[in-house]
Design a protein around this motif. Structure first.
Motif, PDB file in Angstrom:
ATOM      1  N   ASP A 155      -3.118  72.005  78.919  1.00 57.29           N
ATOM      2  CA  ASP A 155      -3.624  73.005  78.070  1.00 57.29           C
ATOM      3  C   ASP A 155      -2.152  73.429  77.315  1.00 57.29           C
ATOM      4  O   ASP A 155      -1.243  73.883  78.678  1.00 57.29           O
ATOM      5  CB  ASP A 155      -4.551  74.104  78.577  1.00 57.29           C
ATOM      6  CG  ASP A 155      -5.831  73.459  76.766  1.00 57.29           C
ATOM      7  OD1 ASP A 155      -5.751  72.337  76.472  1.00 57.29           O
ATOM      8  OD2 ASP A 155      -6.903  73.861  77.701  1.00 57.29           O
ATOM      9  N   ASN A 159      -5.422  83.040  82.166  1.00 59.16           N
ATOM     10  CA  ASN A 159      -6.971  83.544  81.690  1.00 59.16           C
ATOM     11  C   ASN A 159      -7.837  84.395  82.077  1.00 59.16           C
ATOM     12  O   ASN A 159      -8.063  85.969  81.260  1.00 59.16           O
ATOM     13  CB  ASN A 159      -7.832  82.357  81.670  1.00 59.16           C
ATOM     14  CG  ASN A 159      -7.760  81.223  81.029  1.00 59.16           C
ATOM     15  OD1 ASN A 159      -7.225  81.155  80.626  1.00 59.16           O
ATOM     16  ND2 ASN A 159      -8.220  79.982  81.999  1.00 59.16           N
ATOM     17  N   THR A 197     -13.413  71.605  71.104  1.00 57.43           N
ATOM     18  CA  THR A 197     -12.862  71.752  72.445  1.00 57.43           C
ATOM     19  C   THR A 197     -13.786  71.276  73.812  1.00 57.43           C
ATOM     20  O   THR A 197     -15.256  71.034  72.963  1.00 57.43           O
ATOM     21  CB  THR A 197     -12.703  73.439  72.568  1.00 57.43           C
ATOM     22  OG1 THR A 197     -13.337  74.658  72.196  1.00 57.43           O
ATOM     23  CG2 THR A 197     -11.051  73.708  71.718  1.00 57.43           C
ATOM     24  N   ARG A 222     -16.608  72.551  79.106  1.00 55.37           N
ATOM     25  CA  ARG A 222     -15.495  73.473  79.909  1.00 55.37           C
ATOM     26  C   ARG A 222     -14.999  74.690  79.395  1.00 55.37           C
ATOM     27  O   ARG A 222     -14.319  75.223  79.716  1.00 55.37           O
ATOM     28  CB  ARG A 222     -15.027  72.721  81.214  1.00 55.37           C
ATOM     29  CG  ARG A 222     -13.761  71.599  80.658  1.00 55.37           C
ATOM     30  CD  ARG A 222     -13.741  70.948  81.554  1.00 55.37           C
ATOM     31  NE  ARG A 222     -11.461  70.212  81.102  1.00 55.37           N
ATOM     32  CZ  ARG A 222     -12.418  68.811  80.125  1.00 55.37           C
ATOM     33  NH1 ARG A 222     -13.709  68.545  80.162  1.00 55.37           N
ATOM     34  NH2 ARG A 222     -11.371  67.834  79.926  1.00 55.37           N
ATOM     35  N   PHE A 223     -13.937  74.213  78.392  1.00 52.14           N
ATOM     36  CA  PHE A 223     -13.277  74.928  77.252  1.00 52.14           C
ATOM     37  C   PHE A 223     -14.022  76.432  76.925  1.00 52.14           C
ATOM     38  O   PHE A 223     -14.555  76.347  75.995  1.00 52.14           O
ATOM     39  CB  PHE A 223     -12.577  74.637  76.511  1.00 52.14           C
ATOM     40  CG  PHE A 223     -11.356  74.929  76.057  1.00 52.14           C
ATOM     41  CD1 PHE A 223     -10.348  74.961  76.396  1.00 52.14           C
ATOM     42  CD2 PHE A 223     -11.884  75.886  74.357  1.00 52.14           C
ATOM     43  CE1 PHE A 223      -9.377  75.977  76.015  1.00 52.14           C
ATOM     44  CE2 PHE A 223     -11.139  76.849  74.307  1.00 52.14           C
ATOM     45  CZ  PHE A 223      -9.100  76.831  74.887  1.00 52.14           C
ATOM     46  N   HIS A 224     -13.791  77.454  77.300  1.00 52.66           N
ATOM     47  CA  HIS A 224     -14.109  79.382  77.132  1.00 52.66           C
ATOM     48  C   HIS A 224     -13.615  79.760  76.539  1.00 52.66           C
ATOM     49  O   HIS A 224     -12.865  79.748  75.955  1.00 52.66           O
ATOM     50  CB  HIS A 224     -15.029  79.301  78.795  1.00 52.66           C
ATOM     51  CG  HIS A 224     -13.862  79.241  79.744  1.00 52.66           C
ATOM     52  ND1 HIS A 224     -13.355  80.422  79.698  1.00 52.66           N
ATOM     53  CD2 HIS A 224     -14.168  78.034  80.756  1.00 52.66           C
ATOM     54  CE1 HIS A 224     -12.565  80.151  80.835  1.00 52.66           C
ATOM     55  NE2 HIS A 224     -12.690  79.235  81.730  1.00 52.66           N
ATOM     56  N   ALA A 237     -10.478  80.502  78.140  1.00 54.50           N
ATOM     57  CA  ALA A 237      -9.307  79.450  78.311  1.00 54.50           C
ATOM     58  C   ALA A 237      -8.552  79.923  76.720  1.00 54.50           C
ATOM     59  O   ALA A 237      -7.151  80.315  76.399  1.00 54.50           O
ATOM     60  CB  ALA A 237      -9.864  78.388  78.216  1.00 54.50           C
ATOM     61  N   ALA A 238      -9.328  80.659  75.666  1.00 56.03           N
ATOM     62  CA  ALA A 238      -8.770  80.486  74.237  1.00 56.03           C
ATOM     63  C   ALA A 238      -7.665  81.626  74.600  1.00 56.03           C
ATOM     64  O   ALA A 238      -6.809  81.393  73.599  1.00 56.03           O
ATOM     65  CB  ALA A 238      -9.547  80.320  73.318  1.00 56.03           C
TER      66      ALA A 238
END
Length: 239
Positions: free
Chosen positions: A32, A76, A96, A99-101, A104-105
């Motif tokens: 990422d 994060n 996504t 596991r991308f929460h 993370a965004a």
């Protein structure tokens, strides 16, 4: 898709296919990453900030790129002066993995702000927070997403953000070169042939010109082009 973006994607595909038979790097999972397309709209044509990577860089040496880099674990948890707008955060969550929460965004937005500070010495943290990293990302638009093709020495899943200098009170003249980027330059978004750019950077700039033509304020909730490599060709998908 506009014609210039289409032709750039074709060239990008040809470049990759020319190398793929001599692929020397094992498969790599993209990491990422985030870049910030910072825009100065004080002129008739908006200008984007780009800098030149050193010739010793393993990834994209001697090319002009937007400030940016990979998302670090600490990003994060970094507090924000102002958060992403809800429609931008929602768009980042699309396409996504489970596991991308949300953390993370928001970490991607922090990474973009942190890299801008490290690589161009432009802080997105309001003055009242002193020297701490606590960026205001409320003006970030989600501009594009691109995954580096297989076979490269580095692979990134990069989200490109965009915002205007005047929205954050940034003085465009205060840019300073860094170890990561030198010859930092404000380049007109529609006239960048004088600088060597990666193909994907040209594509993103073409998308940006089209978006600005549609609405000069860059709408926050607009659809986002997503570029990735599949079955030997680049794909442009809207999310």
């Amino acid at each position: 898709m506009n014609g210039s973006a289409a032709s750039n994607i074709d060239l990008l595909t040809e470049d990759h296919l020319a190398r793929i038979s001599d692929q020397r790097h094992p498969p790599r999972v993209p990491r990422d990453a985030a870049s910030l397309v910072l825009l100065d709209r004080s002129s008739d044509v908006p200008r984007a900030l780009l800098g030149k990577r050193g010739k010793r860089h393993a990834f994209m040496p001697d090319l002009y790129v937007f400030p940016g880099g990979r998302r670090d674990p600490g990003d994060n948890k970094t507090p924000l002066a102002q958060p992403l707008r809800e429609e931008v955060a929602d768009k980042l969550m699309q396409r996504t993995a489970a596991r991308f929460h949300r953390y993370a965004a928001r970490g991607l937005a922090v990474a973009a702000a942190r890299e801008m500070q490290e690589e161009a010495h432009l802080s997105l943290t309001p003055p009242e927070y002193g020297g701490a990293l606590r960026p205001d990302v409320s003006h970030f638009r989600y501009l594009a997403r691109a995954i580096t093709p297989p076979g490269q020495s580095r692979r990134f899943d990069t989200r490109f953000f965009a915002c205007f200098c005047d929205e954050l009170g940034i003085d465009p003249t205060r840019i300073r070169d860094s170890d990561e980027l030198h010859d930092l330059s404000w380049i007109p978004v529609n006239a960048h042939d004088s600088h060597p750019l990666p193909r994907i950077t040209k594509v993103i700039l073409s998308d940006l010109v089209q978006a600005l033509d549609e609405d000069s304020t860059l709408l926050f909730g607009r659809s986002v082009p997503f570029y990735y490599f599949r079955n030997g060709r680049f794909v442009r998908e809207m999310i």
